[in-house]
Design a protein around this motif. Structure first.
Motif, PDB file in Angstrom:
ATOM      1  N   GLY A 106       0.803  -1.220   0.000  1.00 56.87           N
ATOM      2  CA  GLY A 106       0.000   0.000   0.000  1.00 56.87           C
ATOM      3  C   GLY A 106       0.836   1.269   0.000  1.00 56.87           C
ATOM      4  N   LYS A 109       4.226   1.168  -4.348  1.00 54.69           N
ATOM      5  CA  LYS A 109       5.265   0.576  -5.213  1.00 54.69           C
ATOM      6  C   LYS A 109       4.812   0.439  -6.653  1.00 54.69           C
ATOM      7  CE  LYS A 109       5.624  -3.120  -2.787  1.00 54.69           C
ATOM      8  NZ  LYS A 109       4.762  -2.611  -1.709  1.00 54.69           N
ATOM      9  N   THR A 110       3.693  -0.250  -6.844  1.00 59.11           N
ATOM     10  CA  THR A 110       3.270  -0.549  -8.209  1.00 59.11           C
ATOM     11  C   THR A 110       2.999   0.737  -8.988  1.00 59.11           C
ATOM     12  OG1 THR A 110       2.316  -2.592  -7.374  1.00 59.11           O
ATOM     13  CG2 THR A 110       1.669  -1.914  -9.590  1.00 59.11           C
ATOM     14  N   THR A 111       2.299   1.655  -8.340  1.00 63.16           N
ATOM     15  CA  THR A 111       2.045   2.952  -8.970  1.00 63.16           C
ATOM     16  C   THR A 111       3.366   3.606  -9.366  1.00 63.16           C
ATOM     17  OG1 THR A 111       0.218   3.172  -7.407  1.00 63.16           O
ATOM     18  CG2 THR A 111       0.815   5.132  -8.663  1.00 63.16           C
ATOM     19  N   ASP A 248       1.281  14.511  -1.604  1.00 63.79           N
ATOM     20  CA  ASP A 248       0.101  15.353  -1.799  1.00 63.79           C
ATOM     21  C   ASP A 248      -0.970  15.110  -0.748  1.00 63.79           C
ATOM     22  OD1 ASP A 248       0.121  12.767  -3.117  1.00 63.79           O
ATOM     23  OD2 ASP A 248      -1.904  13.246  -3.790  1.00 63.79           O
TER      24      ASP A 248
HETATM   25  P1  GDP Z   1       1.745  -1.014  -3.419  1.00 63.05           P
HETATM   26  O1  GDP Z   1       0.920  -1.939  -2.622  1.00 63.05           O
HETATM   27  O2  GDP Z   1       2.943  -0.593  -2.660  1.00 63.05           O
HETATM   28  O3  GDP Z   1       2.082  -1.528  -4.759  1.00 63.05           O
HETATM   29  O4  GDP Z   1       0.867   0.319  -3.611  1.00 63.05           O
HETATM   30  P2  GDP Z   1       0.051   0.796  -4.885  1.00 63.05           P
HETATM   31  O5  GDP Z   1       0.961   1.269  -5.947  1.00 63.05           O
HETATM   32  O6  GDP Z   1      -0.946  -0.230  -5.268  1.00 63.05           O
HETATM   33  O7  GDP Z   1      -0.671   2.093  -4.287  1.00 63.05           O
HETATM   34  C1  GDP Z   1      -1.564   2.083  -3.218  1.00 63.05           C
HETATM   35  C2  GDP Z   1      -2.486   3.277  -3.307  1.00 63.05           C
HETATM   36  O8  GDP Z   1      -1.766   4.478  -3.143  1.00 63.05           O
HETATM   37  C3  GDP Z   1      -3.175   3.384  -4.665  1.00 63.05           C
HETATM   38  O9  GDP Z   1      -4.522   3.770  -4.463  1.00 63.05           O
HETATM   39  C4  GDP Z   1      -2.417   4.496  -5.362  1.00 63.05           C
HETATM   40  O10 GDP Z   1      -3.222   5.180  -6.297  1.00 63.05           O
HETATM   41  C5  GDP Z   1      -2.038   5.362  -4.211  1.00 63.05           C
HETATM   42  N1  GDP Z   1      -0.838   6.168  -4.469  1.00 63.05           N
HETATM   43  C6  GDP Z   1       0.402   5.763  -4.849  1.00 63.05           C
HETATM   44  N2  GDP Z   1       1.249   6.799  -4.952  1.00 63.05           N
HETATM   45  C7  GDP Z   1       0.541   7.908  -4.640  1.00 63.05           C
HETATM   46  C8  GDP Z   1       0.862   9.315  -4.548  1.00 63.05           C
HETATM   47  O11 GDP Z   1       1.987   9.773  -4.761  1.00 63.05           O
HETATM   48  N3  GDP Z   1      -0.161  10.154  -4.173  1.00 63.05           N
HETATM   49  C9  GDP Z   1      -1.414   9.685  -3.900  1.00 63.05           C
HETATM   50  N4  GDP Z   1      -2.329  10.578  -3.543  1.00 63.05           N
HETATM   51  N5  GDP Z   1      -1.727   8.392  -3.965  1.00 63.05           N
HETATM   52  C10 GDP Z   1      -0.777   7.514  -4.329  1.00 63.05           C
END
Ligand code: GDP
Ligand code: MG
Length: 443
Positions: A106, A109-111, A248
């Protein structure tokens, strides 16, 4: 929060009153801005102690008020708090270059893999991404779509649970397909505080793919709690860098950035939104300038720098008027002129000298190229010659210096004539200054 810093600065510049009282109130405002931003209290007090000390000790150059100088001090100390004035190196030193992402679930990472892929695509690299998160349902699909959107190659094995195997095969495959930058997404299914398990997992995958860089993704909402994770990560891997996401979405971003900076780890990027474009290279100077109000701050810093140089030059001119002119004074003056630009313009900035511009005409025409030659001639001089320019009446010395500096003897003679001109000018100036002072005392 951090946005209150700008208000504190604005207030400082507007207020009047005894300086020490102003500093005291200002420092309290700075603390009130940083503590709610979740900056560690110890860091805040260290910062404000340094600001107060410097504010009371340092003397600004002429033309700069003490309050303006205090803003400059604040800027410098904040830059230090957020990581110093270096710029992160984001261009890979070689290709193919393998980046591995780690971080708790969460954190983004993926984003961020998508954002990085886009970032490097726009720099002209062929980019490939690997979906090695086998825990989260939908992780494969999420990354595949992102890769599509940003034009990156993609590798994944839907349904497989073998994260290490996917990572290894993915890197190999994408390398074959010509990817110059390969980014491997991982699961990181652990919660806050489980640093150990996260770093253990990182080691397992890293052993299989031997990445060139490991990036730890931290959610800005962690605030000063980021310190422990960043510290252990920094100690565990010499090839690590950090991305702080969701800047943000939280007031605690300042806390996260300062906490990470305090560990000595490098912050390379920050995430500023959900969109693939919302990634920034993290530059502490620019970040601080933005918090303090970019335009105003930049023009203030520029003004201070200019006045500092003019102040030095003025001092040299005064020294020249007061003392004996030698090649050492000429050397200093030419170096400063090189920094300041055309002589004529510099003199226009100095109130006492602008009236006498015409008598400086010869000196004002010294070209950049000539200046360089003259400086190299003086670099070839003995101490004796530097201190006693008249020694250049001897032709043998002129010849020796020309050979030593790789110039013509006429260049050396020209420099000597310049010295004589400056000496004459200074004599005139001294006389005129005496007259002006007498006049101003009358008036
Ligand atoms: P992972 O589990 O580490 O791969 O996390 P994800 O990439 O799936 O992101 C988790 C949530 O955080 C998603 O809803 C993204 O859209 C959100 N997110 C990621 N980076 C940012 C950011 O820089 N700003 C905001 N506001 N949301 C983000
Ligand atoms: Mg993910």
């Amino acid at each position: 929060g951090l946005e209150d810093l700008r208000r504190a600065v604005g207030k400082l510049l507007k207020r009047s009153g005894p300086y020490e009282a102003l500093v005291k109130e200002y420092v309290r405002d700075v603390q009130r801005a940083l503590i709610p931003a979740d900056v560690n209290v110890r860091l805040v007090f260290e910062l404000t102690r340094r600001i107060r000390e410097r504010a009371l000790q340092e003397r600004p150059p002429p033309g700069v008020s003490r309050r303006e100088w205090l803003v400059k001090i604040t800027y410098e100390e904040l830059v230090k708090l957020f990581g110093g004035d270096g710029e992160p190196e984001v261009k890979p030193r070689y290709t193919p270059y393998v980046i591995m992402m780690v971080g708790v679930q969460g954190s983004g990472k993926t984003t961020t893999v998508g954002k990085l892929a886009k970032f490097y695509r726009s720099m002209g690299y062929r980019v490939g991404v690997v979906a090695a998160d086998t825990y989260r349902p939908g992780a494969y699909e999420q990354l595949r779509q992102l890769a599509d959107r940003v034009g990156a190659m993609f590798y994944g094995e839907p349904g497989s649970k073998d994260a290490v195997g996917i990572a290894r095969r993915g890197v190999e495959e994408l390398r074959k397909r010509g990817a110059e930058i390969i980014i491997v997404d991982t699961a990181g299914r652990h919660g806050y505080g489980e640093e150990e398990a996260l770093l253990e997992e990182m080691k397992n995958i890293a052993e299989a793919i031997n990445p060139d860089e490991v990036m730890l993704v931290i959610d800005a909402a962690m605030g000063q709690k980021s310190y422990d994770l960043a510290k252990r990560f920094h100690e565990a891997t010499p090839i690590g860098s950090i991305i702080v996401t969701k800047m943000d979405g939280t007031a605690k971003g300042g806390g996260a950035l300062s906490a990470v900076a305090a560990t000595g780890a490098r912050i390379k990027f920050i995430g500023t939104g959900e969109d693939v474009d919302e990634l920034e290279v993290f530059r502490p100077k620019r970040f601080v300038a933005r918090i303090l109000g970019m335009g105003d701050l930049e023009s203030l810093l520029e003004k201070i720098e200019r006045l500092q140089s003019v102040g030095e030059f003025e001092k040299t001119m005064e020294e020249m008027m007061a003392g004996k002119i030698t090649f050492r004074t000429i050397y200093k003056q030419l170096h400063q002129m090189k920094k300041l630009g055309p002589f004529r313009k510099v003199l226009q900035m100095l109130p006492g000298f602008s009236a006498m511009l015409d008598s400086f005409d010869e000196a004002a025409r010294v070209s950049e190229e000539k200046m360089k030659k003259w400086i190299s001639i003086m670099d070839s001089m003995t101490f004796e010659e530097l201190d006693n320019p008249e020694l250049l009446e001897q032709r043998s010395r002129v010849r020796r210096l020309a050979i030593g500096a790789g110039v013509e003897t006429s260049d050396v003679r020209e420099l000597y004539n310049y010295y004589k001109t400056v000496k004459r000018m200074m004599k005139q100036l001294r006389k005129r200054k005496d007259i002006l002072e007498k006049l101003s005392r009358l008036g």
